[in-house]
Write a protein that holds these residues in place. Structure first.
Motif, PDB file in Angstrom:
ATOM      1  N   ARG A  82     -60.782 -75.013-126.277  1.00  0.00           N
ATOM      2  CA  ARG A  82     -59.924 -75.950-125.753  1.00  0.00           C
ATOM      3  C   ARG A  82     -59.081 -76.611-126.779  1.00  0.00           C
ATOM      4  NH1 ARG A  82     -62.152 -80.431-121.786  1.00  0.00           N
ATOM      5  NH2 ARG A  82     -63.135 -81.056-123.531  1.00  0.00           N
ATOM      6  N   SER A  83     -59.695 -76.898-127.834  1.00  0.00           N
ATOM      7  CA  SER A  83     -59.188 -77.791-129.306  1.00  0.00           C
ATOM      8  C   SER A  83     -58.052 -76.552-129.640  1.00  0.00           C
ATOM      9  CB  SER A  83     -60.169 -77.972-130.205  1.00  0.00           C
ATOM     10  OG  SER A  83     -60.966 -78.967-129.673  1.00  0.00           O
ATOM     11  N   GLN A 106     -65.324 -76.294-126.127  1.00  0.00           N
ATOM     12  CA  GLN A 106     -64.706 -77.246-126.773  1.00  0.00           C
ATOM     13  C   GLN A 106     -63.807 -76.662-127.953  1.00  0.00           C
ATOM     14  OE1 GLN A 106     -65.147 -79.779-124.415  1.00  0.00           O
ATOM     15  NE2 GLN A 106     -64.998 -80.942-126.461  1.00  0.00           N
ATOM     16  N   TYR A 155     -70.924 -74.842-124.735  1.00  0.00           N
ATOM     17  CA  TYR A 155     -70.350 -76.097-124.511  1.00  0.00           C
ATOM     18  C   TYR A 155     -69.577 -76.145-125.945  1.00  0.00           C
ATOM     19  CZ  TYR A 155     -69.484 -81.348-125.059  1.00  0.00           C
ATOM     20  OH  TYR A 155     -68.567 -82.453-125.074  1.00  0.00           O
TER      21      TYR A 155
END
Length: 462
Positions: A181-182, A178, A174
């Motif tokens: 994606r960031s 994250q 996860y």
């Protein structure tokens, strides 16, 4: 089920109580025994066997759930030994009960008969052992409570560890997603910001090439910066703004090249910042061809420059022709010169000996603004002086001149009329003021005329 057993089943659900009145008649020892029975849950209607089972419940339960490992022969042998021991135990128990209660008592006999039933039941179960003799007896492992507890603890521990591993992996994945994606969002944001900055820089430099916001004229001083604009265009490649920027660059490059090609035909730049320099002289080896860039205003200036160059290329031969004609008919001209200026022929125009002034002034020695002509100057058409296309339709010239006088364009016969071109069988003339200022171009057949003034027609009639 017999009535006696039915009554015993009912009394099992009754709560054991130690009646105080009964306790008063018992000795201390009897009272203690009675109390133990009550604590064990013994009821008044319980049989001797029920009392025994309730008072020794823990021992029976412990022996009931203990498992041991036996082979087939040991299992049979042990079964026989246990049967003998149980028989002896029951016999001893019965003997004790008889001694304590009396053998001849009817009630104890009924109760003791249950043990006989139990013995018969055990005897009937004995043949079951023989059935297993033909089959392999599985090996039974003795598992103690402590071992079973440790095993359960291990499995619980393994489950917790597995859950922790799954949780750690899940959390790690996860976090990775994250962060990924960031990172992509940051990169996209940075890319968008950089692209917008590049687009703005490109547009600013592109606009700097023009003299006005309408893009009607180019600054000659910016021509050398076209390579810089190309570099900025390359930085936009791959973005959605690239197509529009590429279109702008290609159009600009075409316009610059057209102006440079035309200026190269003169001794100095004929088009500077969108304005035609009529003092520029065409080179002796100049070659003029029609050029279109797609920018209407710039194309107009290019046409004027080309017309100017072409007119200069034919001027020397026209002057010589005019001089010889003037010499051969000097006496005639002198006789009529004082009466009509229409007989004069411009020395710097390619016109025939016919009366082309149509009552106007001669253009000799006047710098005419041919570059402003709405119709491109065509020397070959002008040289075709006997073409009927040059003939005015009835009343056309008179009407145009009258309109020009009424509007204040000209006064009397103070004007210069010059042939320009033949288009679709119609001859076109330019009308100038005496100082060479261009007024408009007219169609000698239809009477249509149009100039460059603001608010006038933007289109020609062909």
């Amino acid at each position: 089920m017999s009535k006696k057993r039915h009554d015993r089943h009912i009394t099992e659900h009754q709560e054991a109580q130690f009646d105080f009145d009964d306790a008063k008649e018992l000795t201390v020892g009897e009272a203690m025994l009675k109390n133990e029975e009550v604590e064990a849950g013994v009821l008044p209607g319980d049989s001797i066997l029920d009392k025994y089972v309730k008072q020794h419940k823990d021992e029976i339960e412990a022996d009931k759930f203990e498992t041991r490992q036996f082979s087939k022969d040991d299992l049979v042998e042990k079964e026989e030994v246990e049967e003998v021991e149980e028989t002896q135990t029951l016999d001893n128990l019965l003997q004790e009960l008889r001694e304590g209660t009396g053998v001849d008592s009817p009630a104890p006999e009924d109760e003791l008969s249950q043990f006989d039933d139990l013995e018969l039941t055990r005897v009937s179960e004995a043949p079951l052992v023989e059935e297993f003799e033909t089959e392999d007896i599985p090996t039974l492992s003795r598992v103690t409570d402590s071992e079973d507890g440790n095993s359960k603890k291990k499995w619980v521990l393994y489950g917790i560890l597995a859950a922790l591993v799954v949780l750690i992996l899940g959390t790690g994945y996860y976090v990775y997603r994250q962060v990924d994606r960031s990172t992509k969002e940051i990169q996209t944001s940075q890319s968008t910001t950089n692209t917008q900055s590049d687009v703005e820089e490109f547009n600013n430099l592109y606009d700097a090439f023009y003299t006005d916001s309408n893009k009607t004229a180019l600054k000659n001083s910016q021509f050398d910066k076209l390579n810089q604009l190309k570099t900025l265009l390359d930085k936009l490649e791959g973005s959605r703004e690239y197509t529009l920027a590429k279109s702008k660059y290609d159009s600009l490059a075409t316009q610059i090249k057209a102006i440079q090609d035309v200026n190269a035909q003169f001794d100095k730049p004929a088009i500077v910042d969108g304005v035609l320099d009529t003092n520029a002289k065409a080179k002796s080896d100049a070659k003029f061809t029609d050029i279109k860039t797609g920018n209407t205003e710039i194309d107009k200036v290019l046409d004027k420059a080309i017309s100017l160059g072409k007119s200069q290329q034919t001027a020397p031969s026209s002057s010589s022709s005019s001089s010889s004609q003037e010499s051969s008919s000097s006496s005639t001209e002198r006789a009529t010169d004082n009466t009509s200026p229409s007989s004069s022929v411009s020395s710097n125009n390619s016109v025939s000996a016919r009366d082309d002034s149509h009552g106007g002034l001669s253009s000799f020695g006047v710098d005419l603004q041919r570059a402003s002509s709405r119709v491109p100057f065509n020397q070959s058409a002008v040289d075709d002086s006997n073409n009927s296309a040059w003939d005015f339709a009835d009343g056309v010239l008179e009407k145009i001149l009258a309109t020009s006088r009424s509007r204040g364009y000209i006064t009397g016969n103070q004007y210069i009329l010059e042939r320009v071109n033949i288009v679709n069988g119609n001859g076109y003339y330019n009308l100038y003021k005496p100082d060479g200022t261009y007024l408009f171009t007219l169609n000698c057949k239809t009477g249509y005329f149009v100039g460059n003034g603001s608010g006038h027609a933007d289109a020609l009639d062909y």
